[in-house]
Design a protein around this motif. Structure first.
Motif, PDB file in Angstrom:
ATOM      1  N   UNK A 178       5.502   2.946 -35.579  1.00  0.00           N
ATOM      2  CA  UNK A 178       4.937   2.132 -34.226  1.00  0.00           C
ATOM      3  C   UNK A 178       6.046   1.951 -33.643  1.00  0.00           C
ATOM      4  N   UNK A 179       6.246   2.386 -32.078  1.00  0.00           N
ATOM      5  CA  UNK A 179       7.266   2.474 -31.504  1.00  0.00           C
ATOM      6  C   UNK A 179       6.758   1.179 -29.658  1.00  0.00           C
ATOM      7  N   UNK A 180       5.609   0.843 -30.203  1.00  0.00           N
ATOM      8  CA  UNK A 180       4.992   0.189 -29.424  1.00  0.00           C
ATOM      9  C   UNK A 180       4.087  -0.843 -30.283  1.00  0.00           C
ATOM     10  N   UNK A 181       3.526  -2.306 -30.390  1.00  0.00           N
ATOM     11  CA  UNK A 181       2.444  -3.046 -30.440  1.00  0.00           C
ATOM     12  C   UNK A 181       0.862  -2.160 -30.837  1.00  0.00           C
ATOM     13  N   UNK A 182       1.019  -0.980 -29.383  1.00  0.00           N
ATOM     14  CA  UNK A 182      -0.358  -0.191 -29.442  1.00  0.00           C
ATOM     15  C   UNK A 182      -0.010   1.309 -29.697  1.00  0.00           C
TER      16      UNK A 182
END
Length: 301
Positions: free
Chosen positions: A248-252
């Motif tokens: 995961x590199x961003x919440x989405x």
């Protein structure tokens, strides 16, 4: 904007580049890609407000060097946990619970031919062993078997070996995985014993494919084809042979990065970029009827 979390492209690109450098199975390609991502960031190519659009742009660039279809920035509509692989795991669990454990169809057709659909994926073996064993044992009584992978998007290599074990008579070398860094090589073999009853290695076996069949589902088709155990009926598959992990590199947003390379012991290569080529080419829509006819003809002869 489709997300509630403010999108800052630079941290996403920096973290994706770092993960590529540390984990991608092809280090030279990783170096090219990190340079490309940073250059595109500097040029303003990623100056967008929407996480889904950023995922599309970055994925196109990630796949532009060697066409690796497992290499992507994947968008998730709902926020995902930060742990490695958590986004994929949550989605898999939901699909598992709504697909009878990945075996949504077992049916006896005319002429003693069974069809077993494995979809939407080959779930982790610790989940799937019981439902798959039940489905395969039920199908084992048929005179011929059609395994339908037309809607299967991939999954667990251990589950591939588990399914193959029911379709072979003896322990067989299926695949060899070369992991990132080249220091670890892992062989995959069918199991010497299975729960339930084997369909075995002698009765007619057909595997249905489509241009949506991907990843571990392709391995299942490819392994059986290379061993001469099954005939593939349908369309060429999508062509993704590299196992991946997700971060995961961003919440989405999840960076999907291949960490290994499959080498088949018979062909000495794999299906990356070219797909599994059917022995009996036809449209995916016609594949079941075609395989059923072939199976009945073979049994009659």
């Amino acid at each position: 904007m489709t997300t509630q979390t403010k999108l800052a492209p630079a941290p996403v690109i920096d973290e994706t580049a770092r993960l590529l450098t540390e984990h991608y199975v092809f280090p030279e390609t990783a170096e090219q890609l990190t340079g490309l991502l940073q250059r595109r960031l500097t040029e303003g190519a990623y100056d967008v407000d929407d996480a889904e659009e950023l995922a599309r742009l970055v994925t196109a660039d990630l796949q532009s060097v060697n066409g690796d279809r497992h290499l992507r920035l994947k968008h998730h509509a709902t926020p995902v946990p930060s742990q490695k692989g958590a986004a994929n795991l949550d989605a898999m669990r939901r699909d598992f619970d709504t697909s009878l454990g990945g075996a949504p169809r077992v049916e006896l057709l005319d002429g003693g031919v069974a069809v077993l659909e494995l979809a939407p994926m080959l779930f982790p073996l610790e989940w799937a062993a019981e439902p798959l064993s039940a489905a395969l044992t039920l199908a084992s009584r048929a005179q011929a078997l059609i395994v339908d992978l037309r809607a299967n998007q991939g999954g667990d290599p251990d589950t591939v070996a588990f399914v193959c074990s029911h379709l072979l008579d003896k322990r067989t070398h299926l695949n060899t995985m070369h992991w990132h860094g080249g220091k670890r090589v892992e062989q995959s073999w069918s199991l010497p014993h299975v729960p339930g009853t084997r369909f075995g290695g002698n009765k007619p076996l057909y595997v249905l494919s489509s241009n949506n069949t991907f990843s571990a589902a392709e391995e299942l088709a490819y392994d059986l084809q290379q061993l001469g155990r099954a005939e593939i009926v349908g369309e060429p598959t999508r062509g993704g042979a590299h196992p991946r992990d997700g971060w995961t590199v961003h919440p989405h947003l999840e960076a999907s990065i291949p960490v290994g390379r499959a080498i088949n012991p018979v062909s000495g290569t794999n299906w990356e970029g070219v797909g599994v080529q059917p022995d009996i080419p036809c449209t995916a829509t016609d594949a079941l009827d075609r395989a059923h006819t072939l199976a009945r003809t073979q049994l009659a002869g």
